[in-house]
Design an enzyme around this catalytic site. Sequence first.
Site, PDB file in Angstrom:
ATOM      1  N   TYR A   1      -0.354   8.457  -2.743  1.00  0.00           N
ATOM      2  CA  TYR A   1      -0.154   8.197  -4.165  1.00  0.00           C
ATOM      3  C   TYR A   1      -1.189   8.936  -5.016  1.00  0.00           C
ATOM      4  CZ  TYR A   1       3.181   4.292  -3.583  1.00  0.00           C
ATOM      5  OH  TYR A   1       4.284   3.513  -3.312  1.00  0.00           O
ATOM      6  N   GLY A   2      -2.353   9.226  -4.447  1.00  0.00           N
ATOM      7  CA  GLY A   2      -3.470   9.765  -5.212  1.00  0.00           C
ATOM      8  C   GLY A   2      -3.168  10.964  -6.089  1.00  0.00           C
TER       9      GLY A   2
ATOM     10  N   ASN B   1      -6.216   1.287  -3.765  1.00  0.00           N
ATOM     11  CA  ASN B   1      -7.082   1.510  -4.927  1.00  0.00           C
ATOM     12  C   ASN B   1      -6.353   2.246  -6.038  1.00  0.00           C
ATOM     13  OD1 ASN B   1     -10.300   0.970  -4.347  1.00  0.00           O
ATOM     14  ND2 ASN B   1      -9.134   1.288  -2.472  1.00  0.00           N
ATOM     15  N   THR B   2      -5.543   3.226  -5.681  1.00  0.00           N
ATOM     16  CA  THR B   2      -4.840   4.010  -6.697  1.00  0.00           C
ATOM     17  C   THR B   2      -3.890   3.128  -7.490  1.00  0.00           C
ATOM     18  OG1 THR B   2      -4.990   5.985  -5.313  1.00  0.00           O
ATOM     19  CG2 THR B   2      -3.366   6.012  -7.083  1.00  0.00           C
TER      20      THR B   2
ATOM     21  N   ASP C   1       0.855  -1.188   0.000  1.00  0.00           N
ATOM     22  CA  ASP C   1       0.000   0.000   0.000  1.00  0.00           C
ATOM     23  C   ASP C   1       0.888   1.235   0.000  1.00  0.00           C
ATOM     24  OD1 ASP C   1      -2.577   1.391   0.220  1.00  0.00           O
ATOM     25  OD2 ASP C   1      -1.897   1.958   2.212  1.00  0.00           O
TER      26      ASP C   1
ATOM     27  N   CYS D   1     -10.690   3.884  -1.234  1.00  0.00           N
ATOM     28  CA  CYS D   1      -9.294   4.022  -0.814  1.00  0.00           C
ATOM     29  C   CYS D   1      -9.184   3.248   0.485  1.00  0.00           C
ATOM     30  CB  CYS D   1      -8.916   5.491  -0.608  1.00  0.00           C
ATOM     31  SG  CYS D   1      -7.277   5.743   0.135  1.00  0.00           S
ATOM     32  N   THR D   2      -8.161   2.419   0.610  1.00  0.00           N
ATOM     33  CA  THR D   2      -8.076   1.572   1.795  1.00  0.00           C
ATOM     34  C   THR D   2      -7.743   2.351   3.064  1.00  0.00           C
ATOM     35  OG1 THR D   2      -5.795   0.976   1.181  1.00  0.00           O
ATOM     36  CG2 THR D   2      -7.556  -0.565   0.567  1.00  0.00           C
TER      37      THR D   2
END
Length: 265
Positions: free
Chosen positions: A42-43, A74-75, A10, A184-185
């Site tokens: 990261y988004g 997710n990203t 992650d 998003c986790t």
Amino acid sequence: MDNRPIGFLDSGVGGLTVVKELIRQLPQEEVVYIGDSARAPYGPRSAEQIRDFTWDLVRFLLTKDVKMIVIACNTATAVVWEDIKAKLDIPVIGVILPGASAAIQTNQGGKIGVIGTPMTIQSDIYREKIQLLSPQTEVMSLSCPRFAPLVESNEISSNLARQVVYESLIPMIDQGVDTLVLGCTHYPLLRPLIQEAVGDGVSLIDSGAECIRDVSVLLNYFQLNRSWQEGEPNHRFYTTASAKIFKEIAENWLKIEINVEHVDL
């Protein structure tokens, strides 16, 4: 049986929400986790950077002889999951398709909301996956770039977090959705505040937790389950930032004592 660990990656601590579900559903399995908090979030980054950073994490996990990799971000799933899955000879699981499927199963009114990082929302991957499975469903997406930094800085219980969550979700509140995907986790760590903001009538979908069902299916199908005879699993956690902060957040969330090591990638 395959007694090797499952690798989780992650951008930071968000993937711990996925690990928590794995420990609940598959307590005999062993975890190796790498969180890239030094380069989080990261988004807002470019697709090229996200791709390079994610491959750094994959290569690190491969040195730990993992039997499967879960991209608990997710990203990263949106940008590079297909590429990684195609190039590795072990199973690679992302979090987006399981989350989309769960949202469809839960939804009653034909409107699903999705919140995520700027890159995840920009990719439009949730809308694509949801409407591929359920073309008549309307999908409303909202970028929430301030959520992940709140989690990484361990401010999830602060008044600032409550204010940021409410203000960020205002555009979603009046859209009439009855199902909201936490895309998003990191976001499940803010779940009480998100639920408070959108109301009890909205079902929240934890995309990361949903993917553990896919992990279980693949472990069974490929006969990769870890043997109970191996004893208690030895979970290992690594971070590219402060091991102390990571440990504090992780132990508070997982409710177990863990060892955390700092690594430079």
